[in-house]
Design an enzyme around this catalytic site. Sequence first.
Site, mmCIF file in Angstrom:
data_model
loop_
_atom_site.group_PDB
_atom_site.id
_atom_site.type_symbol
_atom_site.label_atom_id
_atom_site.label_comp_id
_atom_site.label_asym_id
_atom_site.label_seq_id
_atom_site.Cartn_x
_atom_site.Cartn_y
_atom_site.Cartn_z
ATOM 1 N N ASN A 23 -12.582 17.140 -2.258
ATOM 2 C CA ASN A 23 -13.284 16.554 -3.387
ATOM 3 C C ASN A 23 -12.406 16.752 -4.617
ATOM 4 O O ASN A 23 -12.404 17.810 -5.231
ATOM 5 C CB ASN A 23 -14.646 17.239 -3.547
ATOM 6 C CG ASN A 23 -15.468 16.662 -4.685
ATOM 7 O OD1 ASN A 23 -14.969 15.860 -5.480
ATOM 8 N ND2 ASN A 23 -16.710 17.072 -4.776
ATOM 9 N N ARG B 107 -13.954 12.554 -0.778
ATOM 10 C CA ARG B 107 -15.021 12.004 -1.603
ATOM 11 C C ARG B 107 -14.384 11.031 -2.602
ATOM 12 O O ARG B 107 -13.436 11.386 -3.301
ATOM 13 C CB ARG B 107 -15.719 13.119 -2.374
ATOM 14 C CG ARG B 107 -16.733 12.571 -3.339
ATOM 15 C CD ARG B 107 -17.342 13.667 -4.166
ATOM 16 N NE ARG B 107 -18.336 13.097 -5.046
ATOM 17 C CZ ARG B 107 -18.608 13.550 -6.269
ATOM 18 N NH1 ARG B 107 -17.949 14.575 -6.740
ATOM 19 N NH2 ARG B 107 -19.514 12.973 -7.000
ATOM 20 N N ARG C 33 -24.627 14.512 -20.475
ATOM 21 C CA ARG C 33 -24.763 13.053 -20.621
ATOM 22 C C ARG C 33 -26.164 12.691 -21.092
ATOM 23 O O ARG C 33 -27.144 13.291 -20.663
ATOM 24 C CB ARG C 33 -24.513 12.353 -19.280
ATOM 25 C CG ARG C 33 -23.090 12.484 -18.801
ATOM 26 C CD ARG C 33 -22.893 11.783 -17.450
ATOM 27 N NE ARG C 33 -21.951 12.533 -16.655
ATOM 28 C CZ ARG C 33 -21.988 12.646 -15.337
ATOM 29 N NH1 ARG C 33 -22.919 12.013 -14.634
ATOM 30 N NH2 ARG C 33 -21.101 13.365 -14.695
ATOM 31 N N HIS D 42 -23.898 9.777 -6.579
ATOM 32 C CA HIS D 42 -24.473 10.909 -5.834
ATOM 33 C C HIS D 42 -25.029 10.433 -4.488
ATOM 34 O O HIS D 42 -25.909 11.078 -3.903
ATOM 35 C CB HIS D 42 -25.651 11.592 -6.576
ATOM 36 C CG HIS D 42 -25.277 12.374 -7.802
ATOM 37 N ND1 HIS D 42 -26.092 12.433 -8.909
ATOM 38 C CD2 HIS D 42 -24.207 13.146 -8.085
ATOM 39 C CE1 HIS D 42 -25.537 13.201 -9.838
ATOM 40 N NE2 HIS D 42 -24.384 13.634 -9.356
ATOM 41 N N LEU E 100 -30.658 17.144 -9.263
ATOM 42 C CA LEU E 100 -30.544 17.678 -10.622
ATOM 43 C C LEU E 100 -29.482 18.764 -10.673
ATOM 44 O O LEU E 100 -29.758 19.942 -10.472
ATOM 45 C CB LEU E 100 -31.902 18.246 -11.081
ATOM 46 C CG LEU E 100 -33.138 17.354 -10.863
ATOM 47 C CD1 LEU E 100 -34.402 18.092 -11.275
ATOM 48 C CD2 LEU E 100 -33.001 16.037 -11.624
ATOM 49 N N GLU F 81 -32.853 22.939 -7.128
ATOM 50 C CA GLU F 81 -33.066 23.976 -6.112
ATOM 51 C C GLU F 81 -33.517 25.295 -6.723
ATOM 52 O O GLU F 81 -34.134 26.114 -6.046
ATOM 53 C CB GLU F 81 -31.766 24.203 -5.311
ATOM 54 C CG GLU F 81 -31.404 23.024 -4.409
ATOM 55 C CD GLU F 81 -29.997 23.123 -3.824
ATOM 56 O OE1 GLU F 81 -29.527 24.244 -3.568
ATOM 57 O OE2 GLU F 81 -29.365 22.060 -3.643
ATOM 58 N N GLU G 163 -23.200 17.983 0.406
ATOM 59 C CA GLU G 163 -22.382 16.767 0.390
ATOM 60 C C GLU G 163 -21.160 16.911 1.296
ATOM 61 O O GLU G 163 -20.733 15.956 1.933
ATOM 62 C CB GLU G 163 -21.958 16.455 -1.054
ATOM 63 C CG GLU G 163 -23.126 16.012 -1.909
ATOM 64 C CD GLU G 163 -22.837 16.041 -3.401
ATOM 65 O OE1 GLU G 163 -22.919 17.141 -3.994
ATOM 66 O OE2 GLU G 163 -22.544 14.991 -3.977
HETATM 67 P P1 ADP Z 1 -22.627 20.069 -10.143
HETATM 68 O O1 ADP Z 1 -23.290 18.821 -10.597
HETATM 69 O O2 ADP Z 1 -21.522 20.516 -11.028
HETATM 70 O O3 ADP Z 1 -22.317 20.132 -8.667
HETATM 71 P P2 ADP Z 1 -24.721 21.997 -9.556
HETATM 72 O O4 ADP Z 1 -25.505 21.192 -8.607
HETATM 73 O O5 ADP Z 1 -24.028 23.210 -9.035
HETATM 74 O O6 ADP Z 1 -23.733 21.156 -10.426
HETATM 75 O O7 ADP Z 1 -25.717 22.448 -10.732
HETATM 76 C C1 ADP Z 1 -25.232 23.186 -11.815
HETATM 77 C C2 ADP Z 1 -26.375 23.501 -12.760
HETATM 78 O O8 ADP Z 1 -27.434 24.129 -12.028
HETATM 79 C C3 ADP Z 1 -26.016 24.512 -13.834
HETATM 80 O O9 ADP Z 1 -25.500 23.883 -14.965
HETATM 81 C C4 ADP Z 1 -27.324 25.174 -14.130
HETATM 82 O O10 ADP Z 1 -27.940 24.511 -15.229
HETATM 83 C C5 ADP Z 1 -28.177 24.923 -12.927
HETATM 84 N N1 ADP Z 1 -28.580 26.168 -12.256
HETATM 85 C C6 ADP Z 1 -27.884 26.906 -11.375
HETATM 86 N N2 ADP Z 1 -28.581 27.983 -11.004
HETATM 87 C C7 ADP Z 1 -29.752 27.950 -11.676
HETATM 88 C C8 ADP Z 1 -30.909 28.788 -11.746
HETATM 89 N N3 ADP Z 1 -30.999 29.908 -11.033
HETATM 90 N N4 ADP Z 1 -31.918 28.398 -12.545
HETATM 91 C C9 ADP Z 1 -31.847 27.277 -13.278
HETATM 92 N N5 ADP Z 1 -30.779 26.453 -13.269
HETATM 93 C C10 ADP Z 1 -29.753 26.783 -12.491
#
Ligand code: ADP
Length: 386
Positions: free
Chosen positions: A10, A75, A225, A164, A193, A317, A368
């Site tokens: 990726n 990817r 964004r 996505h 998200l 998650e 992914e």
């Molecule tokens: P990417 O889009 O970069 O792959 P991820 O799916 O890893 O991102 O999501 C990253 C975001 O997840 C972080 O910016 C954070 O806001 C959120 N996040 C990660 N862990 C937690 C948590 N325990 N509680 C709330 N938000 C979280």
Amino acid sequence: MTGTRVLVLNSGSSSVKYQLIDMADESRPASGLVERIGEEGGTADHAAALRRVADELDGQGLGLDSPELAAIGHRVVHGGTRFTRPTLITDDVLAGIRDLVPLAPLHNPANITGIEVARRLRPDLPQVAVFDTAFHATIPEAAARYAVDAATADRYGIRRYGFHGTSHAYVSRATAALLGKDPAEVNVIVLHLGNGASASAVRGGVCVDTSMGLTPLEGLVMGTRSGDIDPAVVFHLERVAGLDTDEIDTLLNKKSGLLGLCGDNDMREIGRRMAEGDQAAQLAFDVYVHRLRRYVGAFTAVLGRVDAIAFTAGVGENSVAVRTAALLGLDNIGVTMDPVRNAVRGNGARVVSAPSSRVTVAVVPTDEELEIARDTYALACGTAGG
Ligand code: ADP
């Protein structure tokens, strides 16, 4: 072909993530991340980053020259209208991905470099491009078309592509599995998200609508964004604020969303600030959740019948607060959360709605890399997997 391992690459604008996945048992013998490409003190360029990936694998006795390696999966962010499924990479396909650079100037060039370097390192190996847009290729014209001058739209490829897709495909299927059903039997709203965020409406395993559009800027409020805005905001910024196109691009893609609203783009930090009564953080959270509810409502109407709503990626998650606020008080459309189940931390796919809820709400971790590996192996090695 004897190997069963797939290397998933990726290549982002400033990082390369990799995972080596053994398709015999879907185990991960190796994974890693090369960051800060092109930054001072970081890795010089994507070619150097890929060489580091190769060295790291070598160091673990899992080198790129290993006979165990069956294929490499890449990817690729934008497949346009041409690439609607995973595609074996040839010179012609690579040229096609290059033709799409104007639609994804931040993403496709890095993906292309990753492919070029990997092909130089292992020219004999099948390499597969898995497109972020592909799962959304089934969206009907009524949803994919913008209501702008048709000739202009056709000439410049202006339509909703969605992104996505690998995650939406994986999570919608995993959600069906959680319900003990075939994907063809269930209608799912997937809420991905992460830093980027998107929603999709999936009817019987087929995507029928999504929140991202021509680019990943449309739709939900994201880390940096804006998501949906009145397009006239752009004219206003140009005419009244005197910003040029690149400045507006940077403003909306990198300085907006949660970050623009409150100075933080990490939902954990926003949660901490809200607990201290911080007004800006609270407003950012409220705007984020309001948009999310809007899309849940819109996609409920698009699908007609919703069997499940699945939350995935970093925020989906992990954030109990976002899941709660997004779906609170929706009993009239069949959604009843279970506050206890929702608050329990866990790793696997799990139900967080009440047993009485007509719509099952679930947390379904995305994967992914595994989806890309399955697609790659199926295409390169002729298995029926996926
Ligand atoms: P990417 O889009 O970069 O792959 P991820 O799916 O890893 O991102 O999501 C990253 C975001 O997840 C972080 O910016 C954070 O806001 C959120 N996040 C990660 N862990 C937690 C948590 N325990 N509680 C709330 N938000 C979280």
